[in-house]
Scaffold this active site. Structure first.
Site, PDB file in Angstrom:
ATOM      1  N   LYS A  30      -0.566 -10.129 -13.700  1.00 30.71           N
ATOM      2  CA  LYS A  30      -0.020  -9.881 -15.177  1.00 30.71           C
ATOM      3  C   LYS A  30       1.591 -10.211 -15.413  1.00 30.71           C
ATOM      4  O   LYS A  30       1.814 -10.846 -16.401  1.00 30.71           O
ATOM      5  CB  LYS A  30      -0.215  -8.420 -15.429  1.00 30.71           C
ATOM      6  CG  LYS A  30      -1.923  -7.976 -15.797  1.00 30.71           C
ATOM      7  CD  LYS A  30      -1.927  -6.650 -16.089  1.00 30.71           C
ATOM      8  CE  LYS A  30      -1.254  -5.608 -15.592  1.00 30.71           C
ATOM      9  NZ  LYS A  30      -1.596  -5.346 -14.217  1.00 30.71           N
ATOM     10  N   ARG A  53      -2.675   1.875 -20.784  1.00 28.52           N
ATOM     11  CA  ARG A  53      -3.404   1.966 -19.444  1.00 28.52           C
ATOM     12  C   ARG A  53      -4.517   2.890 -19.430  1.00 28.52           C
ATOM     13  O   ARG A  53      -5.081   3.198 -18.687  1.00 28.52           O
ATOM     14  CB  ARG A  53      -2.163   2.722 -18.811  1.00 28.52           C
ATOM     15  CG  ARG A  53      -1.866   2.097 -17.274  1.00 28.52           C
ATOM     16  CD  ARG A  53      -1.986   0.739 -16.809  1.00 28.52           C
ATOM     17  NE  ARG A  53      -1.412   0.742 -15.550  1.00 28.52           N
ATOM     18  CZ  ARG A  53      -0.130  -0.017 -15.170  1.00 28.52           C
ATOM     19  NH1 ARG A  53       0.477  -0.535 -16.044  1.00 28.52           N
ATOM     20  NH2 ARG A  53       0.030   0.090 -13.814  1.00 28.52           N
ATOM     21  N   ARG A  70       2.410  -8.857  -1.581  1.00 28.44           N
ATOM     22  CA  ARG A  70       3.447  -8.699  -2.363  1.00 28.44           C
ATOM     23  C   ARG A  70       4.419  -7.569  -1.475  1.00 28.44           C
ATOM     24  O   ARG A  70       5.724  -7.479  -1.703  1.00 28.44           O
ATOM     25  CB  ARG A  70       2.876  -7.955  -3.742  1.00 28.44           C
ATOM     26  CG  ARG A  70       4.272  -7.755  -4.935  1.00 28.44           C
ATOM     27  CD  ARG A  70       3.677  -7.638  -6.053  1.00 28.44           C
ATOM     28  NE  ARG A  70       3.143  -6.136  -6.214  1.00 28.44           N
ATOM     29  CZ  ARG A  70       2.520  -5.805  -7.545  1.00 28.44           C
ATOM     30  NH1 ARG A  70       2.652  -6.929  -8.594  1.00 28.44           N
ATOM     31  NH2 ARG A  70       2.062  -4.847  -7.906  1.00 28.44           N
ATOM     32  N   ARG A  91       7.784  -3.039  -2.748  1.00 27.99           N
ATOM     33  CA  ARG A  91       7.481  -1.937  -3.663  1.00 27.99           C
ATOM     34  C   ARG A  91       6.827  -0.972  -2.922  1.00 27.99           C
ATOM     35  O   ARG A  91       5.941  -1.070  -2.443  1.00 27.99           O
ATOM     36  CB  ARG A  91       6.681  -2.564  -4.677  1.00 27.99           C
ATOM     37  CG  ARG A  91       7.728  -3.154  -5.959  1.00 27.99           C
ATOM     38  CD  ARG A  91       6.791  -3.684  -7.108  1.00 27.99           C
ATOM     39  NE  ARG A  91       5.773  -2.646  -7.560  1.00 27.99           N
ATOM     40  CZ  ARG A  91       5.061  -2.874  -8.798  1.00 27.99           C
ATOM     41  NH1 ARG A  91       5.066  -4.094  -9.337  1.00 27.99           N
ATOM     42  NH2 ARG A  91       4.207  -2.183  -9.057  1.00 27.99           N
ATOM     43  N   ARG A 129      -4.284   2.990  -6.825  1.00 33.31           N
ATOM     44  CA  ARG A 129      -3.941   2.497  -8.104  1.00 33.31           C
ATOM     45  C   ARG A 129      -5.347   1.703  -8.523  1.00 33.31           C
ATOM     46  O   ARG A 129      -5.596   1.726  -9.595  1.00 33.31           O
ATOM     47  CB  ARG A 129      -2.862   1.561  -7.624  1.00 33.31           C
ATOM     48  CG  ARG A 129      -1.463   2.412  -7.669  1.00 33.31           C
ATOM     49  CD  ARG A 129      -0.480   1.372  -7.286  1.00 33.31           C
ATOM     50  NE  ARG A 129       0.094   0.389  -8.528  1.00 33.31           N
ATOM     51  CZ  ARG A 129       0.694  -0.713  -8.345  1.00 33.31           C
ATOM     52  NH1 ARG A 129       0.582  -1.292  -6.747  1.00 33.31           N
ATOM     53  NH2 ARG A 129       0.923  -1.428  -9.177  1.00 33.31           N
TER      54      ARG A 129
HETATM   55  P1  AMP Z   1       3.115  -1.870 -13.126  1.00 35.90           P
HETATM   56  O1  AMP Z   1       4.066  -2.619 -12.696  1.00 35.90           O
HETATM   57  O2  AMP Z   1       2.643  -2.209 -14.616  1.00 35.90           O
HETATM   58  O3  AMP Z   1       2.078  -1.852 -12.003  1.00 35.90           O
HETATM   59  O4  AMP Z   1       3.401  -0.282 -13.144  1.00 35.90           O
HETATM   60  C1  AMP Z   1       3.714   0.361 -11.898  1.00 35.90           C
HETATM   61  C2  AMP Z   1       3.763   1.809 -12.278  1.00 35.90           C
HETATM   62  O5  AMP Z   1       4.441   2.193 -13.466  1.00 35.90           O
HETATM   63  C3  AMP Z   1       2.115   2.177 -12.421  1.00 35.90           C
HETATM   64  O6  AMP Z   1       1.512   2.595 -11.445  1.00 35.90           O
HETATM   65  C4  AMP Z   1       2.263   3.808 -13.236  1.00 35.90           C
HETATM   66  O7  AMP Z   1       2.786   4.577 -12.432  1.00 35.90           O
HETATM   67  C5  AMP Z   1       3.648   3.474 -14.126  1.00 35.90           C
HETATM   68  N1  AMP Z   1       3.233   2.742 -15.435  1.00 35.90           N
HETATM   69  C6  AMP Z   1       3.116   1.691 -15.755  1.00 35.90           C
HETATM   70  N2  AMP Z   1       2.749   1.451 -17.250  1.00 35.90           N
HETATM   71  C7  AMP Z   1       2.359   2.548 -17.366  1.00 35.90           C
HETATM   72  C8  AMP Z   1       1.420   3.365 -18.456  1.00 35.90           C
HETATM   73  N3  AMP Z   1       1.225   2.411 -19.565  1.00 35.90           N
HETATM   74  N4  AMP Z   1       1.146   4.497 -18.368  1.00 35.90           N
HETATM   75  C9  AMP Z   1       1.286   5.440 -17.481  1.00 35.90           C
HETATM   76  N5  AMP Z   1       2.012   4.703 -16.283  1.00 35.90           N
HETATM   77  C10 AMP Z   1       2.531   3.552 -16.305  1.00 35.90           C
END
Ligand code: AMP
Length: 188
Positions: A13, A88, A127, A133, A144
């Protein structure tokens, strides 16, 4: 163009969002990036989000929704935006609908990046070695993915019912996927 990108962690994404935001000249709004920036800067928001992120859990909606609501008031979103990682869950999707209905600026499309879990685990393991990360640790990845299937995947049906869903395969070369996305979005 007002666009939402949906797909499991590791579907690409973030990478596709960068190319699509350049193509459509719209800001790339990644809630994960905003949380990570806050974490790095040591803000109260970052401190609050960290425990959820490290565990692979969603940050509470109350925190996330306010953050997105505020971001969508910035002037750079006037001609559109690309949301990556939000909504989400269905509750967040409903809040987004309310925000956009109030502004009379509905979404043009929701683009789903579809990919098998087995490929995701391989990609995220990779990654982890490149970006280090904390939330890419293997057991966190599996968690996740479970969170994605249980909480996030239902928004796909939500947007399918609404009629805005477009699904493409997220396997193959990065530039092929970008072309696929732009073609699928057509004259939206
Ligand atoms: P991402 O980089 O989009 O994979 O997001 C990394 C982490 O940030 C996720 O695993 C959540 O802990 C948090 N996060 C990101 N976007 C959201 C969202 N829309 N709602 C809740 N937690 C989020």
């Amino acid at each position: 163009m007002r666009l939402v990108l949906v797909g499991p962690p590791g579907a690409g994404k973030g990478t596709q969002a960068q190319f699509l935001s350049k193509h459509y000249l719209i800001p790339h709004i990644s809630t994960g990036d905003i949380f990570r920036a806050n974490l790095k800067a040591g803000t109260p928001l970052g401190v609050e989000a960290q425990k959820f992120m490290d565990a692979g859990e969603l940050v509470p909606d109350s925190v996330t929704n306010e953050m997105v609501k505020d971001r969508l008031t910035h002037a750079d979103t006037a001609n559109g935006f690309l949301l990556d990682g939000f909504p989400r869950n269905v509750a967040q999707a409903q809040v987004l609908s309310i925000i956009l209905t109030e502004k009379k600026t509905p979404l043009d499309a929701v683009l789903e990046l579809k990919i098998d879990d087995s490929e995701i685990v391989a990609r995220l393991n990779n990654r982890r070695s490149v970006e280090s990360r904390a939330d890419d640790a293997e057991e966190v990845i599996v968690h996740r993915l479970n969170v994605y299937h249980e909480q996030t995947a239902p928004i796909i049906d939500y947007y399918r019912t609404e009629g805005s869903l477009i699904t493409i395969s997220a396997t193959g070369a990065v530039d092929e996927i970008t072309t696929r996305a732009i073609t699928a979005l057509g004259n939206k």
